[in-house]
Design a protein around this motif. Structure first.
Motif, PDB file in Angstrom:
ATOM      1  N   GLY A   1       5.172  -0.197  -3.505  1.00 57.80           N
ATOM      2  CA  GLY A   1       4.162  -0.399  -2.653  1.00 57.80           C
ATOM      3  C   GLY A   1       4.107  -1.793  -1.904  1.00 57.80           C
ATOM      4  N   ILE A   2       5.078  -2.690  -2.554  1.00 59.68           N
ATOM      5  CA  ILE A   2       4.972  -3.944  -1.895  1.00 59.68           C
ATOM      6  C   ILE A   2       6.255  -4.391  -0.984  1.00 59.68           C
ATOM      7  N   TYR A   3       5.956  -4.504   0.284  1.00 59.04           N
ATOM      8  CA  TYR A   3       7.129  -4.893   1.228  1.00 59.04           C
ATOM      9  C   TYR A   3       7.466  -6.391   1.114  1.00 59.04           C
ATOM     10  N   GLY A   4       8.520  -6.244  -0.104  1.00 60.72           N
ATOM     11  CA  GLY A   4       9.062  -7.764  -0.223  1.00 60.72           C
ATOM     12  C   GLY A   4      10.448  -7.807   0.237  1.00 60.72           C
ATOM     13  N   PRO A   5      11.250  -8.843  -0.369  1.00 59.06           N
ATOM     14  CA  PRO A   5      12.371  -9.005   0.026  1.00 59.06           C
ATOM     15  C   PRO A   5      13.355  -7.906  -0.116  1.00 59.06           C
ATOM     16  N   LEU A   6      13.174  -7.295  -1.201  1.00 58.20           N
ATOM     17  CA  LEU A   6      14.439  -6.069  -1.379  1.00 58.20           C
ATOM     18  C   LEU A   6      14.050  -4.966  -0.720  1.00 58.20           C
ATOM     19  N   THR A   7      12.739  -4.610  -0.304  1.00 60.45           N
ATOM     20  CA  THR A   7      12.674  -3.683   0.867  1.00 60.45           C
ATOM     21  C   THR A   7      12.964  -3.964   2.173  1.00 60.45           C
TER      22      THR A   7
ATOM     23  N   GLY B   1       0.825  -1.236   0.006  1.00 63.38           N
ATOM     24  CA  GLY B   1      -0.040   0.050  -0.017  1.00 63.38           C
ATOM     25  C   GLY B   1       0.956   1.209   0.168  1.00 63.38           C
ATOM     26  N   PRO B   2       0.351   2.487   0.233  1.00 61.77           N
ATOM     27  CA  PRO B   2       0.948   3.732  -0.005  1.00 61.77           C
ATOM     28  C   PRO B   2       1.780   4.057   1.159  1.00 61.77           C
ATOM     29  N   LYS B   3       1.706   3.423   2.278  1.00 61.79           N
ATOM     30  CA  LYS B   3       2.765   3.522   3.404  1.00 61.79           C
ATOM     31  C   LYS B   3       3.961   2.907   3.092  1.00 61.79           C
ATOM     32  N   VAL B   4       3.956   1.807   2.573  1.00 59.83           N
ATOM     33  CA  VAL B   4       5.034   0.855   1.875  1.00 59.83           C
ATOM     34  C   VAL B   4       5.787   1.803   1.051  1.00 59.83           C
ATOM     35  N   LYS B   5       5.061   2.487  -0.117  1.00 60.40           N
ATOM     36  CA  LYS B   5       5.494   3.284  -1.156  1.00 60.40           C
ATOM     37  C   LYS B   5       6.248   4.505  -0.500  1.00 60.40           C
ATOM     38  N   GLN B   6       5.744   5.172   0.611  1.00 65.67           N
ATOM     39  CA  GLN B   6       6.334   6.301   1.457  1.00 65.67           C
ATOM     40  C   GLN B   6       7.651   5.773   1.847  1.00 65.67           C
ATOM     41  N   LEU B   7       7.784   4.702   2.467  1.00 66.34           N
ATOM     42  CA  LEU B   7       9.009   4.118   3.051  1.00 66.34           C
ATOM     43  C   LEU B   7       9.998   3.803   1.985  1.00 66.34           C
ATOM     44  N   GLN B   8       9.503   3.211   0.936  1.00 72.32           N
ATOM     45  CA  GLN B   8      10.565   2.999  -0.370  1.00 72.32           C
ATOM     46  C   GLN B   8      11.329   4.377  -0.724  1.00 72.32           C
ATOM     47  N   ARG B   9      10.318   5.511  -0.968  1.00 72.21           N
ATOM     48  CA  ARG B   9      10.736   6.629  -1.579  1.00 72.21           C
ATOM     49  C   ARG B   9      11.787   7.264  -0.507  1.00 72.21           C
ATOM     50  N   ALA B  10      11.615   7.058   0.868  1.00 73.13           N
ATOM     51  CA  ALA B  10      12.490   7.551   1.717  1.00 73.13           C
ATOM     52  C   ALA B  10      13.832   6.878   1.771  1.00 73.13           C
TER      53      ALA B  10
ATOM     54  N   ILE C   1      17.696   8.200   0.659  1.00 75.50           N
ATOM     55  CA  ILE C   1      18.814   8.093   1.740  1.00 75.50           C
ATOM     56  C   ILE C   1      19.700   7.192   1.398  1.00 75.50           C
ATOM     57  N   ASN C   2      19.659   6.502  -0.101  1.00 77.76           N
ATOM     58  CA  ASN C   2      20.888   5.689  -0.476  1.00 77.76           C
ATOM     59  C   ASN C   2      20.806   4.295   0.062  1.00 77.76           C
ATOM     60  N   PHE C   3      19.455   4.037   0.444  1.00 77.91           N
ATOM     61  CA  PHE C   3      19.290   2.591   0.646  1.00 77.91           C
ATOM     62  C   PHE C   3      18.260   1.997  -0.272  1.00 77.91           C
ATOM     63  N   ASP C   4      18.423   2.073  -1.447  1.00 72.91           N
ATOM     64  CA  ASP C   4      17.396   2.032  -2.606  1.00 72.91           C
ATOM     65  C   ASP C   4      16.974   0.562  -2.387  1.00 72.91           C
TER      66      ASP C   4
END
Length: 131
Positions: free
Chosen positions: A89-95, A67-76, A80-83
């Motif tokens: 919006g999917i909190y998978g293994p890469l996130t 969801g959108p909260k995960v997207k917010q986290l991913q953008r942040a 900060i260079n932890f791409d």
């Protein structure tokens, strides 16, 4: 990188972290948390942050969340260079891996790949420094 993580002991890792903090903020570098260091810590953690560009969600997020909260986290994280590679919006293994890599930078954070209030506070601090 922290070897032991948060253990409640003021050991050599904590002392090195304090010394890095003192150096960064032009304080006397002695590894002791005296009045000047304590005041700077309070100032850094409570200062108004210009992070409106990358708002961070409240609550706890972990693998499987979407969801959108995960997207917010991913953008942040990307800022900060932890791409996390994808801002989908999917909190998978890469996130989860990006969060874990970020957490490994701070002894005060549990290196579990779960986004919560403590990790949020440290990401905010990084966003402020990047801003």
């Amino acid at each position: 990188m922290p070897i032991y993580g948060a253990d409640g002991i003021y050991g050599s890792e904590t002392k090195r972290a304090v010394m890095r903090f003192q150096k960064k903020y032009d304080l006397l570098v002695d590894g002791l948390v005296g009045p000047n260091t304590l005041n700077k810590l309070k100032e850094v953690t409570s200062s108004s942050r210009n992070i409106n560009e990358f708002p961070l969600p409240n609550g706890i997020l972990s693998r499987g969340d979407e969801g959108p909260k995960v997207k917010q986290l991913q953008r942040a994280l990307k800022e900060i260079n932890f791409d996390p590679k994808y801002i989908d919006g999917i909190y998978g293994p890469l996130t989860e891996d990006a969060v874990r890599r970020f957490q490994s930078m701070y002894a005060a954070l549990v290196n579990d790949g779960i986004y919560g209030p403590n990790t949020r506070q440290y990401i905010e601090m990084e966003l402020e420094e990047n801003g």
